[in-house]
Design an enzyme around this catalytic site. Structure first.
Site, PDB file in Angstrom:
ATOM      1  N   SER A 144      -0.837  14.995   6.140  1.00  0.00           N
ATOM      2  CA  SER A 144      -1.368  16.177   7.114  1.00  0.00           C
ATOM      3  C   SER A 144      -1.562  15.025   8.492  1.00  0.00           C
ATOM      4  O   SER A 144      -1.764  15.669   9.240  1.00  0.00           O
ATOM      5  CB  SER A 144      -2.597  16.692   6.719  1.00  0.00           C
ATOM      6  OG  SER A 144      -3.675  15.553   6.338  1.00  0.00           O
ATOM      7  N   HIS A 165       4.351  20.066   4.949  1.00  0.00           N
ATOM      8  CA  HIS A 165       3.084  20.058   5.082  1.00  0.00           C
ATOM      9  C   HIS A 165       2.553  21.341   4.467  1.00  0.00           C
ATOM     10  O   HIS A 165       2.731  22.405   5.416  1.00  0.00           O
ATOM     11  CB  HIS A 165       2.544  19.732   6.427  1.00  0.00           C
ATOM     12  CG  HIS A 165       1.038  19.653   6.251  1.00  0.00           C
ATOM     13  ND1 HIS A 165       0.265  20.003   7.597  1.00  0.00           N
ATOM     14  CD2 HIS A 165       0.175  19.232   5.434  1.00  0.00           C
ATOM     15  CE1 HIS A 165      -1.273  19.954   7.167  1.00  0.00           C
ATOM     16  NE2 HIS A 165      -1.152  19.457   5.889  1.00  0.00           N
ATOM     17  N   GLU A 177       4.443  23.744   7.447  1.00  0.00           N
ATOM     18  CA  GLU A 177       4.783  23.040   8.661  1.00  0.00           C
ATOM     19  C   GLU A 177       6.044  21.985   8.106  1.00  0.00           C
ATOM     20  O   GLU A 177       5.762  21.272   7.328  1.00  0.00           O
ATOM     21  CB  GLU A 177       3.731  22.287   9.214  1.00  0.00           C
ATOM     22  CG  GLU A 177       2.523  22.990   9.773  1.00  0.00           C
ATOM     23  CD  GLU A 177       1.555  22.199  10.285  1.00  0.00           C
ATOM     24  OE1 GLU A 177       0.963  22.544  11.451  1.00  0.00           O
ATOM     25  OE2 GLU A 177       1.260  21.004   9.738  1.00  0.00           O
ATOM     26  N   ASN A 215      -3.319  20.956  12.315  1.00  0.00           N
ATOM     27  CA  ASN A 215      -4.310  19.820  12.298  1.00  0.00           C
ATOM     28  C   ASN A 215      -4.383  19.356  13.748  1.00  0.00           C
ATOM     29  O   ASN A 215      -5.581  18.745  14.446  1.00  0.00           O
ATOM     30  CB  ASN A 215      -4.086  18.651  11.336  1.00  0.00           C
ATOM     31  CG  ASN A 215      -4.201  19.156  10.061  1.00  0.00           C
ATOM     32  OD1 ASN A 215      -5.348  20.135   9.806  1.00  0.00           O
ATOM     33  ND2 ASN A 215      -3.666  18.553   9.125  1.00  0.00           N
TER      34      ASN A 215
END
Length: 309
Positions: A144, A165, A177, A215
């Site tokens: 991540s 991800h 992702e 993130n």
């Protein structure tokens, strides 16, 4: 013109073959993320091998997958419990476990790594797997926060390496992702996108930048909430309520930090700060550092910004 046409057809055929080839998947890491990925892959007809360092961890993982499936069928097959039982049995048959990653990858199409967020450990793992896996095998990391390129450098298959991800809990969260590095081939990227869609997920394209998309936006938001509290401009309770009622978020930033894990948040922001020390969004937080030093990581330890005991 005929030559060009043949080349295009050959390219499309090869790409289609690669996409169709992802049937056997190896998941490295039997934790919550790895087990969740294994569950959705097995539920969509993929043959899955879940790998970890001990049989005890793998037994716990398998039990967790079965328990999660029971919750799924309770809703999905409420009127047909016998069909639900058959579904669970079918999915569990698609999952096997192993403590030998090297031998497992010798007959796999895709390796998805979901282990501890430590660059050297990930590099060591992929370096060993690279020597054993077939040439066609695609490698992907579920990291991540770490650069996919840095992880991939430990292998000789930079063109067959990308990021996948997933989000926790994997069976519930629709987003994946898909990270394409400068070295990831289009064929590999297309295969990872197709695999994500085959899992019933909604993939989005990401560059190999800190935090990718979610993130990169979420972590600075949570860090700014801490700084706001550090400055005395709002209590953690009021900040959480404000973001839930004012922005429509399901959780406030402090609730979310405790859920994610304060140690995880600190690890991510420290890594980004090391990469870009002049970026104010990545500045460390004394309050976060203090809580982590005291072993208060959030819900998993019973206390973080809030107490859960």
């Amino acid at each position: 013109m005929a030559f060009v046409t043949r080349q295009i057809i050959r390219t499309l055929t090869t790409s289609a073959a690669r996409n169709a080839a992802i049937k056997h998947v190896t998941i490295i890491g039997g934790g919550q993320m790895g087990a969740g990925i294994a569950q959705v892959a097995a539920s969509t007809g993929h043959t899955v091998v879940l790998v970890d360092t001990s049989e005890d961890i793998l037994k716990k993982s398998a039990k967790g997958i079965e328990g999660s499936l029971k919750r799924v069928v309770k809703k999905k097959f409420a009127d047909k419990p016998e069909v639900g039982d058959e579904f669970i049995q079918k999915v569990m048959k698609n999952v096997s476990t192993s403590t030998d990653a090297v031998s497992t990858v010798q007959s796999t199409d895709l390796v998805v790594e979901a282990i501890v967020e430590n660059l050297k450990i990930k590099q060591g793992l992929f370096s060993a797997l690279d020597k054993a896996a077939p040439q066609h095998t695609i490698f992907a990391s579920n990291t991540s926060s770490l650069p996919i390129t840095d992880i991939a450098r430990s292998t000789a298959r930079l063109d067959r390496f990308g990021g996948l991800h997933f989000f926790n809990p994997v069976p519930m969260m629709k987003l994946v992702e898909v990270i394409k590095t400068e070295s990831t081939s289009q064929e590999t990227f297309d295969a990872l996108m197709a695999f994500s869609k085959a899992l019933g997920k909604h993939p989005v394209t990401c560059k190999d930048t800190p935090g990718f998309i979610v993130n990169r936006l979420l972590v600075p938001y949570m860090m700014e909430a801490i700084r706001l509290h550090e400055r005395g401009h709002g209590s953690k309770e009021d900040i959480d309520v404000a973001m839930k009622l004012g922005a429509g978020y399901p959780m406030g930033p402090f609730e979310l930090l405790d859920y994610v894990g304060l140690d995880t948040a600190k690890f991510i922001i420290d890594g980004w700060y090391e990469m870009e020390p002049d970026n104010p969004l990545f500045a460390p937080s004394p309050m976060l550092n203090k809580l982590v030093a005291e072993g208060k990581f959030g819900k998993k330890t019973g206390e973080g910004f809030y107490k859960y005991k």
